[in-house]
Design a protein around this motif. Structure first.
Motif, PDB file in Angstrom:
ATOM      1  N   GLY A   1       0.669  -1.174   0.069  1.00  0.00           N
ATOM      2  CA  GLY A   1      -0.018  -0.234   0.136  1.00  0.00           C
ATOM      3  C   GLY A   1       0.809   1.340  -0.015  1.00  0.00           C
ATOM      4  N   GLN A   2       2.112   1.400  -0.175  1.00  0.00           N
ATOM      5  CA  GLN A   2       2.922   2.454   0.061  1.00  0.00           C
ATOM      6  C   GLN A   2       2.807   3.157  -1.416  1.00  0.00           C
ATOM      7  OE1 GLN A   2       6.828   2.632   1.187  1.00  0.00           O
ATOM      8  NE2 GLN A   2       6.359   2.547   3.273  1.00  0.00           N
ATOM      9  N   LYS A   3       3.011   4.624  -1.439  1.00  0.00           N
ATOM     10  CA  LYS A   3       2.983   5.151  -2.778  1.00  0.00           C
ATOM     11  C   LYS A   3       4.316   4.957  -3.221  1.00  0.00           C
ATOM     12  CE  LYS A   3       1.957   9.793  -4.354  1.00  0.00           C
ATOM     13  NZ  LYS A   3       1.855  11.259  -3.815  1.00  0.00           N
ATOM     14  N   THR A   4       4.502   4.342  -4.150  1.00  0.00           N
ATOM     15  CA  THR A   4       5.871   4.006  -4.747  1.00  0.00           C
ATOM     16  C   THR A   4       6.429   4.624  -6.046  1.00  0.00           C
ATOM     17  OG1 THR A   4       5.602   1.863  -3.423  1.00  0.00           O
ATOM     18  CG2 THR A   4       7.381   2.141  -4.680  1.00  0.00           C
ATOM     19  N   LEU A   5       7.485   4.972  -6.149  1.00  0.00           N
ATOM     20  CA  LEU A   5       8.023   5.456  -7.350  1.00  0.00           C
ATOM     21  C   LEU A   5       9.175   4.514  -7.697  1.00  0.00           C
ATOM     22  CD1 LEU A   5       8.193   7.621  -9.736  1.00  0.00           C
ATOM     23  CD2 LEU A   5       9.509   8.885  -8.342  1.00  0.00           C
ATOM     24  N   LEU A   6       9.050   4.107  -9.173  1.00  0.00           N
ATOM     25  CA  LEU A   6      10.324   3.437  -9.456  1.00  0.00           C
ATOM     26  C   LEU A   6      10.890   4.450 -10.718  1.00  0.00           C
ATOM     27  CD1 LEU A   6      10.793  -0.296 -10.071  1.00  0.00           C
ATOM     28  CD2 LEU A   6      11.775   1.324 -11.663  1.00  0.00           C
ATOM     29  N   MET A   7      12.496   4.697 -10.671  1.00  0.00           N
ATOM     30  CA  MET A   7      12.899   5.459 -11.603  1.00  0.00           C
ATOM     31  C   MET A   7      13.871   4.680 -12.301  1.00  0.00           C
ATOM     32  SD  MET A   7      13.449   8.956  -9.187  1.00  0.00           S
ATOM     33  CE  MET A   7      13.579   9.991 -10.535  1.00  0.00           C
ATOM     34  N   ALA A   8      14.010   4.530 -13.453  1.00  0.00           N
ATOM     35  CA  ALA A   8      15.025   3.656 -14.132  1.00  0.00           C
ATOM     36  C   ALA A   8      15.576   4.421 -15.550  1.00  0.00           C
ATOM     37  CB  ALA A   8      14.428   2.293 -14.515  1.00  0.00           C
ATOM     38  N   SER A   9      16.942   4.494 -15.516  1.00  0.00           N
ATOM     39  CA  SER A   9      17.488   5.141 -16.539  1.00  0.00           C
ATOM     40  C   SER A   9      17.477   4.358 -17.913  1.00  0.00           C
ATOM     41  CB  SER A   9      18.862   5.531 -16.415  1.00  0.00           C
ATOM     42  OG  SER A   9      19.655   4.247 -16.088  1.00  0.00           O
ATOM     43  N   GLY A  10      17.506   3.216 -17.959  1.00  0.00           N
ATOM     44  CA  GLY A  10      17.186   2.460 -19.252  1.00  0.00           C
ATOM     45  C   GLY A  10      17.152   1.038 -19.078  1.00  0.00           C
ATOM     46  N   GLN A  11      17.810   0.369 -19.857  1.00  0.00           N
ATOM     47  CA  GLN A  11      17.290  -1.231 -19.914  1.00  0.00           C
ATOM     48  C   GLN A  11      18.195  -1.837 -18.619  1.00  0.00           C
ATOM     49  OE1 GLN A  11      18.841  -2.542 -23.490  1.00  0.00           O
ATOM     50  NE2 GLN A  11      17.087  -1.953 -24.562  1.00  0.00           N
ATOM     51  N   SER A  12      17.516  -3.060 -18.433  1.00  0.00           N
ATOM     52  CA  SER A  12      18.185  -3.681 -17.105  1.00  0.00           C
ATOM     53  C   SER A  12      19.151  -4.842 -17.619  1.00  0.00           C
ATOM     54  CB  SER A  12      17.282  -3.996 -16.300  1.00  0.00           C
ATOM     55  OG  SER A  12      16.700  -5.091 -16.497  1.00  0.00           O
ATOM     56  N   ALA A  13      19.861  -5.831 -16.808  1.00  0.00           N
ATOM     57  CA  ALA A  13      20.585  -6.905 -17.198  1.00  0.00           C
ATOM     58  C   ALA A  13      19.715  -7.841 -17.549  1.00  0.00           C
ATOM     59  CB  ALA A  13      21.225  -7.333 -15.961  1.00  0.00           C
ATOM     60  N   LEU A  14      18.034  -7.857 -17.304  1.00  0.00           N
ATOM     61  CA  LEU A  14      16.996  -8.725 -17.813  1.00  0.00           C
ATOM     62  C   LEU A  14      17.080  -8.815 -19.326  1.00  0.00           C
ATOM     63  CD1 LEU A  14      14.024  -8.188 -15.151  1.00  0.00           C
ATOM     64  CD2 LEU A  14      15.571 -10.582 -15.800  1.00  0.00           C
ATOM     65  N   HIS A  15      17.367  -7.653 -19.987  1.00  0.00           N
ATOM     66  CA  HIS A  15      17.395  -7.561 -21.445  1.00  0.00           C
ATOM     67  C   HIS A  15      18.308  -8.368 -22.058  1.00  0.00           C
ATOM     68  CE1 HIS A  15      14.359  -3.942 -22.192  1.00  0.00           C
ATOM     69  NE2 HIS A  15      14.528  -4.253 -21.030  1.00  0.00           N
ATOM     70  N   PHE A  16      19.501  -9.026 -21.421  1.00  0.00           N
ATOM     71  CA  PHE A  16      20.373  -9.674 -22.003  1.00  0.00           C
ATOM     72  C   PHE A  16      20.447 -11.030 -21.009  1.00  0.00           C
ATOM     73  CE2 PHE A  16      20.983  -5.102 -22.125  1.00  0.00           C
ATOM     74  CZ  PHE A  16      21.763  -4.896 -23.546  1.00  0.00           C
ATOM     75  N   SER A  17      19.587 -11.137 -20.417  1.00  0.00           N
ATOM     76  CA  SER A  17      19.852 -12.528 -19.237  1.00  0.00           C
ATOM     77  C   SER A  17      18.899 -13.651 -19.913  1.00  0.00           C
ATOM     78  CB  SER A  17      19.659 -12.292 -17.939  1.00  0.00           C
ATOM     79  OG  SER A  17      18.202 -12.549 -17.586  1.00  0.00           O
ATOM     80  N   SER A  18      19.001 -14.808 -19.560  1.00  0.00           N
ATOM     81  CA  SER A  18      18.314 -15.934 -19.831  1.00  0.00           C
ATOM     82  C   SER A  18      16.884 -15.911 -19.167  1.00  0.00           C
ATOM     83  CB  SER A  18      18.888 -17.267 -19.270  1.00  0.00           C
ATOM     84  OG  SER A  18      18.641 -17.014 -17.669  1.00  0.00           O
ATOM     85  N   GLY A  19      16.790 -15.016 -18.228  1.00  0.00           N
ATOM     86  CA  GLY A  19      15.397 -14.937 -17.605  1.00  0.00           C
ATOM     87  C   GLY A  19      15.138 -15.966 -16.821  1.00  0.00           C
ATOM     88  N   SER A  20      16.234 -16.814 -16.374  1.00  0.00           N
ATOM     89  CA  SER A  20      16.098 -18.020 -15.374  1.00  0.00           C
ATOM     90  C   SER A  20      16.771 -17.280 -13.937  1.00  0.00           C
ATOM     91  CB  SER A  20      16.939 -19.100 -15.749  1.00  0.00           C
ATOM     92  OG  SER A  20      16.127 -19.845 -16.723  1.00  0.00           O
TER      93      SER A  20
END
Ligand SMILES: Cc1cc2nc3c(=O)[nH]c(=O)nc-3n(C[C@H](O)[C@H](O)[C@H](O)COP(=O)(O)OP(=O)(O)OC[C@H]3O[C@@H](n4cnc5c(N)ncnc54)[C@H](O)[C@@H]3O)c2cc1C
Length: 426
Positions: free
Chosen positions: A25-44
């Motif tokens: 229930g927290q008012k939460t902001l996520l700030m991301a500058s760009g892609q993460s390692a997930l774009h390059f990872s196996s997803g496992s």
């Protein structure tokens, strides 16, 4: 702009923290500058490379490595964080697979890599017996998966000693448009083409199903029912599309992560992002945080590249900006630096000692990162900042490659950082 919590970083660690905060229930902001390692990872999600159940190996591992992020989270909370990850992904139609010990996922070059959790659609070696025959196939012209190479490597594994490993190529004239520019012929381009057409029409999927049947017929093993394709059939949730293909071909079809961009990792990122927003969270992309304003030992706000003088204020903050790869850490001639808060970092004074001599040696720089106290509060000038928590690969004292612990640490520490914030708010 004032929030309960601000999370810096949109990778596995930041999303894990943000999801727990938003769900509480927290008012939460996520700030991301760009892609993460997930774009390059196996997803496992790797938890810990070990024989058998990695959860059994963790207590001894944590005792031997008291500074390791896992030791600051604890066994029960590591398990709870991974359960939450599975729950959030399932809620977004992305079921994840795991068994009571590490399974092995197939890599794009046909090696097997131990891991703890994989998306259901991934080609994995589990406790179930390997099939008598398996067909590894690619799409004609696609350069990021080579079935012959993968088959040659897979054939060296004892589990596949009895298995006939076949290879094949699918020809889809609709993909010819990419041949004008071979550099664009990536998994994402093929996926976009499939996504444009949707499921169930007489279209690309029908042609693909027909091609698969032809390939199996011509493979010399017409009863082969196990097929592995490169992950390129959807940018979004591919499960229904694979199920439709299975229905039309009578084959069991799994995917293998390709060379980057990795659609399997990207799908997980998108699913978690959607879930966060469905829980009421605010996600800002292309928002590089540059610095912070302080009041004593507290962070009162952060400012970003796009925000001019705007201060994003919150009661608590999570630093999940990743390692060197995502620029959460910067390597300069004179040392390692964390650029937003100028946090204390673990490093070695002698630059020559940062890396091993050979590629597969141990590389000390992999364990460099931000120092935290037992509650994952980030240290600055030798003291913890009261309301800034560190999570994921920005942290010191762990080596994701040597330990096989990459996303496991990210998920567990993100979840735990959120837990500390929620306890402090009570
Ligand atoms: C190429 C690669 C492949 C990997 N594959 C696997 C794998 O298959 N399985 C596994 O378990 N582990 C893998 N790992 C290990 C990986 O470190 C972890 O899996 C995990 O994904 C790291 O998550 P993270 O959130 O800590 O960091 P990241 O995923 O790197 O995310 C950091 C985020 O912070 C953002 N950011 C950085 N600086 C700022 C700033 N100033 N302001 C705002 N945002 C900022 C970035 O844009 C990004 O969104 C891989 C790592 C790499 C580098």
């Amino acid at each position: 702009m004032k929030f309960d919590s601000i999370v810096i970083g949109g990778g596995m660690a930041g999303l894990s923290a943000a999801l727990r905060l938003a769900e509480a229930g927290q008012k939460t902001l996520l700030m991301a500058s760009g892609q993460s390692a997930l774009h390059f990872s196996s997803g496992s999600v790797d938890l810990l490379e070990s024989e058998g159940d990695p959860r059994t190996a963790l207590p001894a591992f944590m005792a031997a490595n008291p500074e390791h992020p896992y030791s600051k989270v604890g066994l029960a909370h590591i398990a709870a964080s991974l359960d939450d990850l599975q729950r959030h992904c399932a809620a977004q139609g992305l079921p994840l697979f795991r068994q009571e010990r590490n399974h092995q996922r197939l890599t794009p070059i046909g090696t097997l890599k131990a891991t703890w959790i994989s998306p259901d659609t991934c080609a994995c070696v589990t406790d179930a017996p390997a099939p008598d025959a398996i067909l590894l196939a690619t799409l004609e012209g696609f350069r990021d998966f080579h079935p012959e190479l993968a088959a040659a490597n897979l054939a060296t594994h004892a589990r596949f000693a009895h298995c006939r490993i076949l290879t094949g190529e699918i020809r889809l004239p609709q993909l010819a448009e990419f041949s004008r520019n071979p550099h664009e012929f990536r998994s994402a381009d093929i996926a976009r083409l499939f996504d444009k057409q949707g499921n169930g029409q007489h279209d690309l999927l029908t042609d693909l199903a027909r091609e698969i049947s032809r390939m199996v017929q011509e493979s010399g093993e017409p009863r082969c029912r196990h097929l592995v394709l490169p992950a390129c059939l959807s940018l979004g949730l591919v499960g229904p599309r694979l199920a439709e293909l299975e229905l039309r071909t009578g084959c069991i079809i799994k995917e293998v992560a390709t060379m980057p961009p990795s659609l399997i990792g990207m799908r997980m990122q998108e699913a978690l992002k959607r879930r966060f927003m469905a829980l009421g969270g605010t996600f800002l992309t292309s928002e590089r945080v540059l610095g912070a304003r302080y009041d004593g030992d507290r962070v009162i706000g952060v400012h970003s590249q796009n925000g001019d003088d705007q201060l994003f204020e919150a009661d608590n903050f999570v630093l999940a900006s990743g390692s060197f790869f995502s620029r959460g850490l910067e390597s300069r001639l004179r040392g390692i630096r964390e650029p937003i808060f100028n946090a204390d970092v673990l490093s070695l004074p002698e630059r020559d000692a940062w890396a091993g001599r050979r590629l597969f040696d141990h590389h000390p720089f992999m364990g460099f990162g931000v120092k935290t106290d037992d509650k994952l509060r980030v240290l600055r000038g030798g003291k913890p900042l009261a309301n800034l928590y560190g999570a994921g690969s920005v942290l010191a004292h762990y080596d994701p490659i040597k330990e096989g612990s990459g996303s496991g640490v990210a998920v567990a520490t993100g979840w735990q950082a959120a837990g500390h914030i929620l306890s402090s708010a009570q």
